[in-house]
Design an enzyme around this catalytic site. Structure first.
Site, PDB file in Angstrom:
ATOM      1  N   LEU A  75      33.224  37.514  36.311  1.00  0.00           N
ATOM      2  CA  LEU A  75      31.950  37.606  37.024  1.00  0.00           C
ATOM      3  C   LEU A  75      31.197  36.287  36.885  1.00  0.00           C
ATOM      4  O   LEU A  75      31.119  35.724  35.799  1.00  0.00           O
ATOM      5  CB  LEU A  75      31.144  38.768  36.445  1.00  0.00           C
ATOM      6  CG  LEU A  75      29.868  39.234  37.128  1.00  0.00           C
ATOM      7  CD1 LEU A  75      29.569  40.665  36.698  1.00  0.00           C
ATOM      8  CD2 LEU A  75      28.676  38.351  36.771  1.00  0.00           C
TER       9      LEU A  75
ATOM     10  N   LEU B 200      32.249  38.626  41.920  1.00  0.00           N
ATOM     11  CA  LEU B 200      33.255  39.084  40.962  1.00  0.00           C
ATOM     12  C   LEU B 200      34.658  38.788  41.473  1.00  0.00           C
ATOM     13  O   LEU B 200      34.879  38.581  42.670  1.00  0.00           O
ATOM     14  CB  LEU B 200      33.095  40.579  40.685  1.00  0.00           C
ATOM     15  CG  LEU B 200      33.379  41.557  41.829  1.00  0.00           C
ATOM     16  CD1 LEU B 200      34.867  41.948  41.898  1.00  0.00           C
ATOM     17  CD2 LEU B 200      32.540  42.817  41.679  1.00  0.00           C
TER      18      LEU B 200
ATOM     19  N   CYS C   1      37.571  31.671  31.305  1.00  0.00           N
ATOM     20  CA  CYS C   1      36.137  31.804  31.017  1.00  0.00           C
ATOM     21  C   CYS C   1      35.737  31.103  29.721  1.00  0.00           C
ATOM     22  O   CYS C   1      34.739  31.460  29.082  1.00  0.00           O
ATOM     23  CB  CYS C   1      35.726  33.265  31.003  1.00  0.00           C
ATOM     24  SG  CYS C   1      36.129  34.115  32.541  1.00  0.00           S
TER      25      CYS C   1
END
EC number: 2.3.1.181
Length: 233
Positions: free
Chosen positions: A143, A156, A173
Site C-alpha cells: 500500500l 494498493l 518495502c
C-alpha cells in the site's frame, strides 16, 4: 465503515495490462485537474514488470533489478514490484469532500483487502508497524498513497497469480528478508478476474459509496496539459 457517501458517486475504470509510467502520469493529471465536483475514481490495472521506488525509497533496497526497470514514484513507502497477475487498484478520492483523513483511508483500504481475502477463505491482517496486509508473517498486499490538494492517488497492489521471483531482487518495502505470498498460493486457481469484483465491492462498502459505475478508460483522455509532465511518477 465510513459515513455513507450516497450523494457522491465513484467511477470504475478497467485498464487491463499497462506500462507503469503513462498510467502514473494520467493519474497525476487527473488529480491535478479535478474540481470539487469531479467524481472519485477507482482504476484497476495490471502493470508490466517494473520496480517502483517510493518517496522514502533507498537505493540499497534495490539489490539486483536485472532487466526490470526501476522508476521513481512520489507515493509513500519504499521499493516494491509490479507485474502481471498482481491487481493494482488506484484510488482517487476527494478526502475533503468525504470528510475523512488519510489514516481513515489507509484503514479502509487495508480492511478492503482483508475482507476480500476473507471471501476466498484467507485469513489476513494489517500491522501497525508496516502498512499493507499480511498472511501470518508473509506480505500479500502493498500500500502506498499520496495526497495532493486534499485528494488521494496511488493505492494498493494485491498479489494474486503472479511470478513472485522479482521480489527476491529487492528488500520489499524496505524490509530485508520480507517474504511475499499471493492468493493463488493459498487458494489455487483463483485469478485476477475472480478477485476484481470482490475488491471493488468491498472498497465501495468500506467508504459507503453506492455501486461503482464502470466507464471506459483511454490514456488520451488524461493528456491534459504539457506542463503536467513530471519525472517523478
Amino acid at each position: 465503515m465510513m459515513p455513507r457517501l450516497q450523494q457522491h458517486k465513484i467511477i470504475l475504470r478497467q485498464l487491463g495490462l499497462q506500462p507503469y509510467a503513462p498510467v502514473s502520469q494520467a493519474m497525476h493529471n487527473f488529480t491535478e485537474f479535478r474540481t470539487d465536483t469531479t467524481p472519485d475514481e477507482i482504476w484497476l490495472v495490471e502493470h508490466q514488470h517494473v520496480f517502483t521506488q517510493g518517496q522514502a525509497g533507498k537505493a540499497e533496497h534495490v539489490l539486483m533489478p536485472g532487466d526490470i526497470p526501476v522508476i521513481q514514484s512520489d507515493r509513500g513507502g519504499q521499493v516494491t514490484y509490479h507485474g502481471p497477475g498482481q491487481q493494482v487498484m488506484y484510488v482517487m478520492v476527494d478526502l475533503k469532500r468525504a470528510k475523512i483523513g488519510v489514516r481513515q483511508l489507509v484503514t479502509a483500504i487495508e480492511n478492503t483487502v482483508i475482507e476480500t481475502l476473507a471471501h476466498f477463505n484467507i485469513d489476513s491482517h494489517a500491522r501497525p508497524d508496516a502498512p499493507g496486509v499480511y498472511v501470518e508473517q508473509q506480505k500479500i498486499c502493498s500500500l502506498g498513497l499520496r495526497i495532493r490538494r486534499g485528494c488521494s492517488f496511488h493505492g494498493l497492489a494485491l498479489n494474486i497469480a503472479m511470478d513472485l521471483e522479482p521480489f527476491q531482487r529487492i528488500n520489499p518495502c524496505g524490509y530485508a528478508g520480507m517474504q511475499m505470498t499471493q492468493v493463488s498460493a493459498l487458494q489455487p486457481g483463483v485469478t485476477v478476474a475472480d478477485v476484481q469484483p470482490v475488491l471493488v465491492r468491498e472498497f465501495t462498502r468500506q467508504l459507503g459509496y453506492p455501486t461503482a459505475k464502470l466507464q471506459p478508460w483511454s490514456l488520451s483522455d488524461y493528456l491534459l496539459s504539457s506542463h503536467s509532465s513530471s519525472s517523478v511518477l
